[in-house]
Design an enzyme around this catalytic site. Structure first.
Site: not given
Lengths: 364, 364
Positions: B147, B260
């Site tokens: 990710c 994120h």
């Protein structure tokens, strides 16, 4: 000035102490850093005969109780420093600009938290574990570093001493208490609203900070870096005496109440080793080594809130630099990043005889 | 297999669509990424005739309703892939190890979220905006990136195309949903406990994550970097086709639920300009430029949760690198960092005729 406005310490122990003890003032005593100054001066037994708390006209006249003693807040204004030996300024740049000159003229040493004089050539910018020599040669004012700079240098300085620092990159994880008490309240309000399913509003920060990260600390300069990022570069150079040091940082606010953390990639002149780096950190009085990855031990901001030393861990040989080390440091922004460093500067001066009561001087 | 266990889409539109449409499976359908896969396949109108949801034996037999349709969860076990054309594996490395081979043998394309095959020389690791060529040449399995890598590359790749990437440093601000649904619940529980004045406990993370930062994502390797940090280096090299790229990252968990963020310092071969960098970002299909510091506009994780594109901002000429640029990127770790990238890989293959129903193939 009315005598009741002078917050004499109840435990003042008579003439012998008074003669060698100091009248201390805190300007901005009701703010986040000011309150920590009151606490640290008491808890660390700073050699003071009396403590006077100054704030804006709005707070003046209010009585506050701290550590079992009552203080009447006085208005911070010209003239109040006549009987003050050392004044901690913790009220922001505009108050320093307005009043520090008056204090200096009155013979009161100013230990300033604001950024206004930090980069002045004739003002020492001091972290006492790094460059205490500035405390011996000043014109009545000592500047204290930016919070992120102070915490970062608790890791960088011992490594520089050992390996010779050339350049560093850093990304910060800064707590809301660095902005002030109103920002701590904003995070608290947003957290309460979230749990209660109420609308989340913001005023101090341009965006919600609860459950978010805001990549802006201070205002933006022309080169795209923020004031905070620019300060980290300039202050690192000045404090460590490395005028050509290359620095690039990204400063980010995170939903943490207290203690800043910084991820650092640092390049050195000499070959590095993690073992030697750990020894250097462990031997440095400003840091505590927390670096045992096998047992998942490293510093976190929660662990380093209200700690005197900053925690350094995650030491490793950097994979993208020659002679590089990466590390993580967490430290209390209100303590080493502000109030504690200021008190430590004053302690150093008192210990070395560089800070004496005016009355004692007058009687010599 | 009981017919009721086959969750046929109610809106299947007859033979013409069925012949060109796919039977899709999701392995790990009840997890955080699995649920996003169900959602994205529906919302993006993936050309599927039927969707089958697989999970552990514990969940098997349960009926769930998604987007107005009822699905009976099937146990993920050998043999179930006989009639499945493409299976999204979102259940972690051990499940991929146990079942991906079986699926491949059954002629079912595996699009895998786990890390187990990412660095295999004969497995393409694909972000379709960057290296779609891997989708044309595979042995039945396509790997999806980590990710943090995926989100970082949404900023780095267009800059590399324009200036030629040599090296980068990064610090991540990773949300708890990257760990999974149980970590989201842990942050929620801690937040609730904090507001209610109850004791804060932790189980998923080694330390409290509410109001804290944890500088550990994944386990530690011998060189002091974590698995997550190591993956960012290796996967960046493989996806961008830069085997000698120098990378150093610090991966940190922050109390954010979703999306994120990454602070990046990148060094390039060619001279850089912020204006050209902004043009490159704005022209890249994987990113949206949010970079107007005069108006305090930059990406934050809250703004880029549940967004297809990643937000890139805070572009500036790096003060510590020659030919360097710094930037900040926020992107949804469950979407571009996981489920969305997997679906985009499948969409590319369906669009290009690289992914066909077995029944259509059999009837040719």
């Amino acid at each position: 000035m009315p005598s009741e406005a002078r917050a004499l310490l109840a435990d003042s122990q008579g003439e012998s102490i008074v003669n060698t003890s100091l009248t201390v003032g805190i300007v901005g005593a009701t703010g986040a850093v000011g309150q920590e100054l009151v606490r640290l001066l008491h808890e660390r037994n700073f050699p003071m005969a009396s403590l006077r708390l100054f704030a804006s006209a709005r707070s003046a006249g209010k009585t506050v109780e701290r550590f079992g003693k009552k203080y009447v807040i006085e208005e911070a204004k010209p003239g109040v420093f006549a009987d003050v030996d050392v004044a901690f300024f913790a009220a922001g740049g505009s108050v320093t600009k307005a009043l520090a000159g008056d204090a200096i003229k009155a013979g009161c040493l100013v230990i300033d938290k604001s950024s206004v004089h930090r980069m002045d050539a004739d003002v020492p910018l001091v972290i006492p574990e790094i460059n205490p020599q500035g405390l011996r040669n000043h014109r009545g004012i000592i500047a204290n570093p930016n919070c992120s700079t102070a915490v970062t240098l608790m890791g960088l300085w011992p490594l520089h001493q050992r390996f010779g620092l050339k350049r560093y990159f850093a990304a910060t994880y800064q707590s809301v208490s660095g902005t002030g008490a109103e920002a701590v309240q904003e995070l608290e309000n947003q957290t309460q609203a979230y749990v209660k399913g109420q609308p989340i509003t913001h005023k101090v920060y341009p965006y919600q900070i609860a459950q978010n990260c805001i990549p802006q600390v201070d205002s933006f300069g022309e080169n795209g870096y923020t004031g905070e990022e620019h300060k980290m570069m300039l202050e690192s150079r000045k404090i460590m005496g490395l005028p050509n040091l290359k620095v690039s940082t990204t400063c980010v606010r995170v939903p943490v109440v207290r203690a800043h953390s910084i991820a650092v990639n640092a390049e050195f002149e000499k070959p590095v080793s993690v073992e030697e780096a750990r020894k250097a950190i462990a031997a440095f009085e400003g840091a505590v080594l927390v670096d045992d990855t096998a047992n998942r031990k490293y510093p976190t901001p929660l662990d380093f809130a209200e700690k005197v030393k900053c925690g350094v861990g995650r030491l490793r040989v950097d994979t993208a630099l020659d002679n590089g080390l990466s590390f993580w440091v967490s430290g209390d922004n209100l303590w080493k990043g502000a109030a504690l460093n200021a008190v430590q500067n004053a302690e150093f001066m008192a210990r070395e005889g560089l800070l004496k009561p005016k009355r004692a001087l007058a009687s010599v």
